[in-house]
Design a protein around this motif. Structure first.
Motif, PDB file in Angstrom:
ATOM      1  N   THR A 121      14.047  -6.479  -4.861  1.00 17.84           N
ATOM      2  CA  THR A 121      13.703  -6.202  -3.470  1.00 17.84           C
ATOM      3  C   THR A 121      13.312  -4.741  -3.294  1.00 17.84           C
ATOM      4  N   PRO A 166       6.301  -1.393   2.854  1.00 15.88           N
ATOM      5  CA  PRO A 166       6.317  -0.774   1.520  1.00 15.88           C
ATOM      6  C   PRO A 166       5.157   0.179   1.292  1.00 15.88           C
ATOM      7  N   SER A 225       9.538  -8.766  -0.796  1.00 15.10           N
ATOM      8  CA  SER A 225       9.244  -7.647   0.082  1.00 15.10           C
ATOM      9  C   SER A 225       9.372  -8.144   1.518  1.00 15.10           C
ATOM     10  N   ASN A 234       7.036 -12.477   0.825  1.00 13.96           N
ATOM     11  CA  ASN A 234       7.711 -11.875   1.975  1.00 13.96           C
ATOM     12  C   ASN A 234       8.369 -12.959   2.830  1.00 13.96           C
TER      13      ASN A 234
END
Length: 325
Positions: free
Chosen positions: A26, A31, A57, A76
């Motif tokens: 993770t 990001p 993510s 995600n």
């Protein structure tokens, strides 16, 4: 970096990775280049060792980083994660437990689930069983470079592109004070391994849309200097972002750009994230100022020269002044 403590932890970390049956990776939300590159380094390692893993993510990976290897393997969708399936959790470039996106899960993890972190931010939360944390390094990819070297893992072109991307994005192409002789030496080494410097610059720097440039201009026009504290401040409202259709990645380098302002101690960019949340990005422009202290007071963290925080509130303009209510 080449001390016995660092080497011992890197070797212990590597053995835990090799022994794990199923690993969860993770990174922090929204990001940046360093976080994404660090995640891709671990994916490359786990794939080469034919290990089972899931890379997570909290937010979608920006398109400008699609040149990095394995970005298509990052999800995600938290719904895909059954936390009980994993015996190893690796947090990369998170800075604190809150930024992992897995606070509840990690805080209540089983005793047979092992937690490892790789990071270059100052300590906020001591949540990992093994913490490979080195705030003196320029990026988390630089931490991972030493991890690879210690464990005699051959650096290929994929590793090289990731390591160089993290170094470039977290040092502002070697313009920020965090840049060291060691970081530049590693970057040179990555070029010898085949890292594509022109492609990295093209993807991470020359990636601003017309809307982003207009927003930058508007934001710069809002710039004011608090003469009492000699801090330059500007704001980015939610309406500004939506009107110009600007992505998170295009906003990321705004505070770094404004930090070029001459004759102020620091800069602060306040950005509306939602109807009741504001993100603050702090950058010091003088060597004797530690902006991370202010960030920590406001519930955030970061480095001496670059830090951030999030607070509840709304930005409003009254009498030609911005206020948080």
């Amino acid at each position: 970096m080449n001390n016995m403590i660092g080497e011992a932890k890197f070797k212990q970390t590597y053995q835990k990775i090799l022994d794990a049956k199923n690993t969860l990776l993770t990174i922090h939300g929204r990001p940046d280049g360093d976080a994404i590159s660090s995640l891709c380094i671990l994916i490359e390692l786990l794939e080469n060792k034919q290990k089972i893993f899931l890379a997570y993510s909290q937010d979608v990976i920006p398109r400008s980083y699609f040149y990095l290897p394995h970005t298509e393997k990052i999800t995600n969708d938290k719904g895909q994660i059954n936390f009980d399936d994993f015996d190893l959790i690796v947090a990369l470039d998170c800075g604190s437990l809150a930024r992992t996106g897995l606070v509840k899960e990690i805080s209540s993890h089983r005793t047979d689930q092992f937690i490892i972190e790789f990071d270059h931010h100052p300590l906020i939360d001591d949540y990992a069983d093994i913490s490979n944390r080195y705030p003196e390094l320029a990026s988390t990819t630089e931490v991972l470079y030493h991890f690879l070297k210690t464990n005699e893992i051959a650096i290929n072109k994929n590793y090289a592109n990731c390591i160089l991307t993290g170094l470039l994005t977290d040092t502002g192409n070697f313009l920020f004070p965090v840049t060291s002789d060691r970081a530049i030496s590693i970057a040179s080494e990555m070029l010898l391994y085949g890292a594509k410097f022109p492609q990295i610059i093209e993807s991470t720097q020359r990636n601003k849309s017309l809307g982003a440039m207009r927003l930058w201009g508007h934001t710069l026009s809002n710039l004011i200097v608090n003469k009492k504290y000699n801090i330059a401040i500007t704001v980015v409202t939610k309406d500004d972002i939506e009107k110009n259709n600007v992505s998170d990645e295009e906003l990321e380098s705004l505070s770094n750009f404004i930090s070029n302002l001459h004759d102020v101690k620091a800069i602060l960019v306040l950005q509306e994230l939602s109807d009741n949340e504001i993100k603050g990005s702090l950058r010091a422009t003088q060597s004797n100022l530690d902006v991370s202290k202010l960030a920590r007071i406001l519930g955030g963290g970061g480095h001496v020269k670059a830090a951030g925080f999030k607070i509840n509130g709304q930005l409003t303009r009254r009498d030609d002044k911005w206020k948080i209510i």
